[in-house]
Design an enzyme around this catalytic site. Sequence first.
Site, mmCIF file in Angstrom:
data_model
loop_
_atom_site.group_PDB
_atom_site.id
_atom_site.type_symbol
_atom_site.label_atom_id
_atom_site.label_comp_id
_atom_site.label_asym_id
_atom_site.label_seq_id
_atom_site.Cartn_x
_atom_site.Cartn_y
_atom_site.Cartn_z
ATOM 1 N N ARG A 94 0.874 -1.175 0.000
ATOM 2 C CA ARG A 94 0.000 0.000 0.000
ATOM 3 C C ARG A 94 0.907 1.218 0.000
ATOM 4 O O ARG A 94 1.464 1.561 1.047
ATOM 5 C CB ARG A 94 -0.870 -0.054 1.259
ATOM 6 N N HIS B 127 -3.630 4.684 4.477
ATOM 7 C CA HIS B 127 -4.733 3.721 4.569
ATOM 8 C C HIS B 127 -5.983 4.314 3.932
ATOM 9 O O HIS B 127 -6.631 3.710 3.087
ATOM 10 C CB HIS B 127 -4.996 3.368 6.030
ATOM 11 N N TYR C 255 3.783 6.082 11.414
ATOM 12 C CA TYR C 255 4.137 4.708 11.778
ATOM 13 C C TYR C 255 5.018 3.987 10.772
ATOM 14 O O TYR C 255 5.480 2.893 11.041
ATOM 15 C CB TYR C 255 2.869 3.890 12.028
HETATM 16 C C1 LIG Z 1 -14.523 -5.551 11.723
HETATM 17 C C2 LIG Z 1 -13.729 -4.318 11.476
HETATM 18 N N1 LIG Z 1 -12.819 -3.933 12.370
HETATM 19 C C3 LIG Z 1 -12.104 -2.810 12.185
HETATM 20 C C4 LIG Z 1 -12.288 -2.040 11.078
HETATM 21 C C5 LIG Z 1 -11.458 -0.772 10.883
HETATM 22 N N2 LIG Z 1 -10.533 -0.971 9.759
HETATM 23 C C6 LIG Z 1 -10.845 -0.603 8.514
HETATM 24 S S1 LIG Z 1 -9.699 -1.069 7.410
HETATM 25 C C7 LIG Z 1 -8.710 -1.745 8.609
HETATM 26 C C8 LIG Z 1 -7.430 -2.397 8.217
HETATM 27 C C9 LIG Z 1 -7.621 -3.432 7.161
HETATM 28 O O1 LIG Z 1 -6.398 -3.964 6.787
HETATM 29 P P1 LIG Z 1 -6.270 -5.009 5.600
HETATM 30 O O2 LIG Z 1 -7.261 -6.103 5.790
HETATM 31 O O3 LIG Z 1 -4.860 -5.396 5.495
HETATM 32 O O4 LIG Z 1 -6.736 -4.222 4.293
HETATM 33 P P2 LIG Z 1 -6.079 -2.919 3.669
HETATM 34 O O5 LIG Z 1 -6.732 -1.753 4.339
HETATM 35 O O6 LIG Z 1 -4.625 -2.997 3.892
HETATM 36 O O7 LIG Z 1 -6.456 -2.949 2.226
HETATM 37 C C10 LIG Z 1 -9.296 -1.591 9.855
HETATM 38 C C11 LIG Z 1 -8.710 -2.028 11.116
HETATM 39 C C12 LIG Z 1 -13.262 -2.465 10.163
HETATM 40 N N3 LIG Z 1 -13.534 -1.769 9.056
HETATM 41 N N4 LIG Z 1 -13.961 -3.597 10.372
#
Ligand SMILES: Cc1ncc(C[n+]2csc(CCOP(=O)(O)OP(=O)(O)O)c2C)c(N)n1
Lengths: 326, 326, 383, 383
Positions: free
Chosen positions: C276, C280, C289
Amino acid sequence: MPAQTMTLAKALNLSLRTALEDDPDVLVMGEDVGRLGGVFRVTDGLQKDFGEDRVMDSPLAESGIVGTAVGLALGGHRPVVEIQFDGFVFPAYDQIVTQLAKLHARSGGALRMPVVVRIPYGGGIGAVEHHSESPEALFAHVPGLKVVSPATPSDAYWMLGQAVRSDDPVIFFEPKRRYWDTGEVDPGATPPPLHRARVVRAGTDLTLAGYGPTVKLCREAAEAAAEDGRSVEVLDLRSLSPVDFDTVQASVERTHRLVVVHEAPVFFGAGAEIAARITTRCFYALEAPVLRVGGHHTPYPPARLEGHYLPDLDRVLAAVDDSLAY
Amino acid sequence: MPAQTMTLAKALNLSLRTALEDDPDVLVMGEDVGRLGGVFRVTDGLQKDFGEDRVMDSPLAESGIVGTAVGLALGGHRPVVEIQFDGFVFPAYDQIVTQLAKLHARSGGALRMPVVVRIPYGGGIGAVEHHSESPEALFAHVPGLKVVSPATPSDAYWMLGQAVRSDDPVIFFEPKRRYWDTGEVDPGATPPPLHRARVVRAGTDLTLAGYGPTVKLCREAAEAAAEDGRSVEVLDLRSLSPVDFDTVQASVERTHRLVVVHEAPVFFGAGAEIAARITTRCFYALEAPVLRVGGHHTPYPPARLEGHYLPDLDRVLAAVDDSLAY
Amino acid sequence: MTAPTADHASGATALTDALNAFADHRPEPQAVQLLRPDGTLTLPPEHIPGYGSELLRALYRDMRMARELDTEATALQRQGELGLWPPLLGQEAAQIGSAHALRPDDHVFPSYREHGVAWCRGVDPVDVVRLFRGVTNGGWDPRGSGFHLYTLVVGAHVLHATGYAMSLAKRGSDAVAVAYFGDGASSEGDVAEAFTFAAVHDAPVLFLCQNNQWAISEPVTRQTSSPLYRRAQGFGFPGVRVDGNDALAVHAVTRHALDHIRGGGGPFFVEAFTYRMGAHTTSDDPTRYRPPAELEQWRARDPLARLRAHLSATGLAEPAFFEETEERATELAHRVRHAVRTMPDPAPAGVFDHVHAEGHALVDEERRRFEEYERSFTDPERP
Amino acid sequence: MTAPTADHASGATALTDALNAFADHRPEPQAVQLLRPDGTLTLPPEHIPGYGSELLRALYRDMRMARELDTEATALQRQGELGLWPPLLGQEAAQIGSAHALRPDDHVFPSYREHGVAWCRGVDPVDVVRLFRGVTNGGWDPRGSGFHLYTLVVGAHVLHATGYAMSLAKRGSDAVAVAYFGDGASSEGDVAEAFTFAAVHDAPVLFLCQNNQWAISEPVTRQTSSPLYRRAQGFGFPGVRVDGNDALAVHAVTRHALDHIRGGGGPFFVEAFTYRMGAHTTSDDPTRYRPPAELEQWRARDPLARLRAHLSATGLAEPAFFEETEERATELAHRVRHAVRTMPDPAPAGVFDHVHAEGHALVDEERRRFEEYERSFTDPERP
Ligand SMILES: Cc1ncc(C[n+]2csc(CCOP(=O)(O)OP(=O)(O)O)c2C)c(N)n1
Ligand SMILES: Cc1ncc(C[n+]2csc(CCOP(=O)(O)OP(=O)(O)O)c2C)c(N)n1
Ligand SMILES: [Mg+2]
Ligand SMILES: [Mg+2]
């Protein structure tokens, strides 16, 4: 520490810092609470000062977060868990409802569950889906839990500290749209008990009761109503399990009218319980039915529509009018 | 098929069989629903007659069961999901609340969620922990869901059929202590709408409203009260989302008094919403506050104590007395 | 499943031998790569399925369009036109490469960052942007594009994909359901449950994990101590790691996985090892971070640069192709910008729309009251 | 975690080679076994850690006690004295063998069938039976025995064990948390999340899965397409399958796992391959779903018979030992029966006990009302 003006988020941060300093068993855990300091910066700087062992970035798994917190509590720790947004507490719901809430009773009092689950909640920040929910009724209905929500920086500071020191599990709802509101916090003061409601503004014609994000709205409504010559008393309930019905009753016995305001859907919401119980307690004193202002019975809408979903000044004042019209 | 006397469990079984026969897209899934026929035998014989492809034993994972049911519904199937016991629905709560309830709205109406979640619920069978819960309020508060509970074999048969044919998700609470109660089922009859309340017994002095397992109790209480010369009207609410407030209101306008009875904890329970709304609708008609009889605000106790937890004839009659004493 | 072991005729000579038989000493294979960062091939072209100017240009063009959309949407967010935007910057190859391997009747279940996949599935980018403007929680009809709505609850949709795959199988279709999710999502119980359901039902589902190394501020080491593709093997189906910044490799591996699934082989897991490169979301500040050196290291592996170098060096694309692609990208950006700027807000009573397919007395009543209430503001009769 | 692969200097010669490098062709090792069903050893005794009359007699005696408790409790349920009983019949070796490898300061998190482990941890069987009589939802103080309460929500406690292990590690203890769970439980998201937390925290937790082939009426093939011990490997820690009807092997493997964990090696997974010879619970009728031949096959692998044969054949135990064991078992049965028959019901207001450690205004109020209400029945003044 002298009294200081700070944001509600900062007050929470200070409260956590104090708790971590005061008790080596206190832990902070959740998604992104470490180096990032949480998406709302409530845990800002804590990992730096207390280490990764006490301020832990958890894997992305809410049931795991609460479930391991239960285990940590069984080991004598006092975890303060952050759920990143209201809408993401549901994967942890089973652990909260069937384990956290019940272990003290299940063990006949032998085991204690000093776990705080912090949940930023409510709408009004223009967020995407699942980031604006108000699920407090879903926890207040569950025996074994305590449920509170501060409305001001001072309460945020004190109530979080009290929750962390409590040997019972506390679901701690933080009104996220108020994170940036400022107010005075006096760490030298003596706080009221955690579950006591507060009369925010005295009045004689009607009682307006809110909690968390709607307390400010209730205050504004009371001010607007005052311009129309109506004296509205405002209560900050502060606690939803238990509810301080004595304070509400005392108020309604004076004003004879009650309107409850929350962001959650009205149907089966906190207002229902308050209406039912206050109607029983004040049956002869009430001159109007307890009215409720809250979310519609619809999924929380996209941000561009939330203004039509959330209680606002007009809707609260309309309910005040309706009540006074009886 | 001619009218027959059968147990409530058998009526559900017959209803599922009919649904599977009528629509090839209907599926039955859950833990042990296949060869065993479910721990309560509600799905008895279905896998034998409709095959493993339509009556599926699921892995032991409730979130997975509901989550795959959502996917199956997106694929055009109509899954009827069994949660083995009330206390085991919570791992699936996230999928129900954030997905099942919201996908129709999220998609602007493009997607439909014809999923039924069957949950045997309630106490009184002397079971171990988590097998006697009444979590219906936790679903009724959630917009996007419909929540119903039959009290008789006839309603069990008809309401389940209606739920399966509905294009909306329905949480179907089955009063497990009534599984073995018998009653007449007439598959040739014309059933009332799914969300309509039913006057079980007419009366003039007070309205007693229950649903699911407490309807029988309300009937017995009305009979006992009749011996004391009190005419108690009994309502079977049948649906908790929506609640048929028109029928309740019409009754209370006649009787001026209302007592709601359920097994779930009173605090934030269904009785609260009914009390709040009926008090608003019937403010001048009510001669007593709406009273509630239900579970205590304690975890469901071990079986040897459940008699002190569950509403019984004495407690209902005491509430009737209390109401009439106003 | 292995049958219960009966007598151990020739047992191990020591307990440690018996235990060592369980040790997992497999070497870590290299991620499948076809195009090196410098644009040269790791295999002769004739060994690469689908290799040719048509595929390579299409991959490049769609990656470029995805990046343009991403850049434009990020800008629109900065200007206050969108509430939020989760950038895909850096993940173009993982998304476009995999999406190009799909058939139209396959059904994709995205997370919230799969704008590139959406593009390939024919979803109007304006609809994607509409969601992040806060006009809708959905935005398009998944039935048309075979591209399900974004799911914001991390991991939840992976079960939907699995259920959808079960549905496909029941209908005798050879289409495949594809779940896109992240490294962070792999920790959610729902994803593990999806693996279990998929495995025991032999469901035709492709699990496509974009391991972009981060879940907001948490590195993938906070989510797993094992390479993610191995997770699948622990549930009984194959897992492969592909260089997620190599569109050609992602395409080939996805095609292989889909063939396996369509052939009745059951679920398959592809870990696209990528990065990425942006925040985010636009609300995030990765400088809090993330070490800058890491970003630099990955910048050298840019998915577009690599394919562009290959297309140029091999002459598979002329300068005119790149010029035309730039023009198309600019047009897309303009169209999206214009559409966002002129996008009407939904009607207030939209709150009440489509809560249920068949109505709900309370919702209907609340809508009536709401409409009355709204009218009271415009109604001249209002006191 | 593997670092991102950079250039592939010597690539595979074909795509299939690159893909094949990921294929999991490991042979399926045999479950670790030390005692064959006929009671003979698979290894020379000197290669078996702890082998000797003390350990073997203790294992036999405790298995016999567990079986007696199980038989008695099943009988008490049939007589209406208990509401329910989940029999452990057939799983004695898995439970007693593993429990004997634990230290007193280790902490066990059982499911609901670990009566044998409870026995080894010093929990009074009367307390276990009390739970199933419906007198309490708990029954004992876990702080004394290091044996947590039974958890009836399948899989939930596996996270508690992991959190407890994290707590132990923070305190610098070398004690281990042990989670017992079943093959069915392995499908629950909570268990997968526990694996993730344990792995990334290197938590000192032993996952002890009793694969008894059934989850109520569902065979383990409804839960997984992979041997369960491999699940652990997909999360990055070791997994081993042991013959779960061989108390000696279970003991040795558990000891090995505990040594690994105490040495700082992080979590470990042991799959005890065993069989639930009885019903799921006394409410269940396994004849509805289980082929009788399967039961017969497993009866030949009875854990007690096997160890008894070994003890007798080797002379490690005399007939007197067996006689004494039978006597003790009978005493236990009598004691349990007597205790159950004379067990008082809890006080009515017990409903309100221990809801909170620090009180709750509503619960307090409800208790007051309840006590008033109860008094009204005995109060002569009542109208
Ligand atoms: C159940 C849940 N917990 C927390 C969140 C908050 N949240 C949104 S995206 C994210 C990180 C996701 O990481 P990843 O699965 O690696 O996907 P990326 O964002 O890197 O594409 C978090 C913690 C959420 N959307 N849903
Ligand atoms: C969350 C949850 N879902 C369902 C149940 C009902 N249930 C109790 S035991 C059981 C089967 C458990 O199988 P397994 O994990 O293999 O353990 P075993 O009973 O074989 O010891 C089920 C489905 C439950 N107790 N908890
Ligand atoms: Mg990621
Ligand atoms: Mg099992």
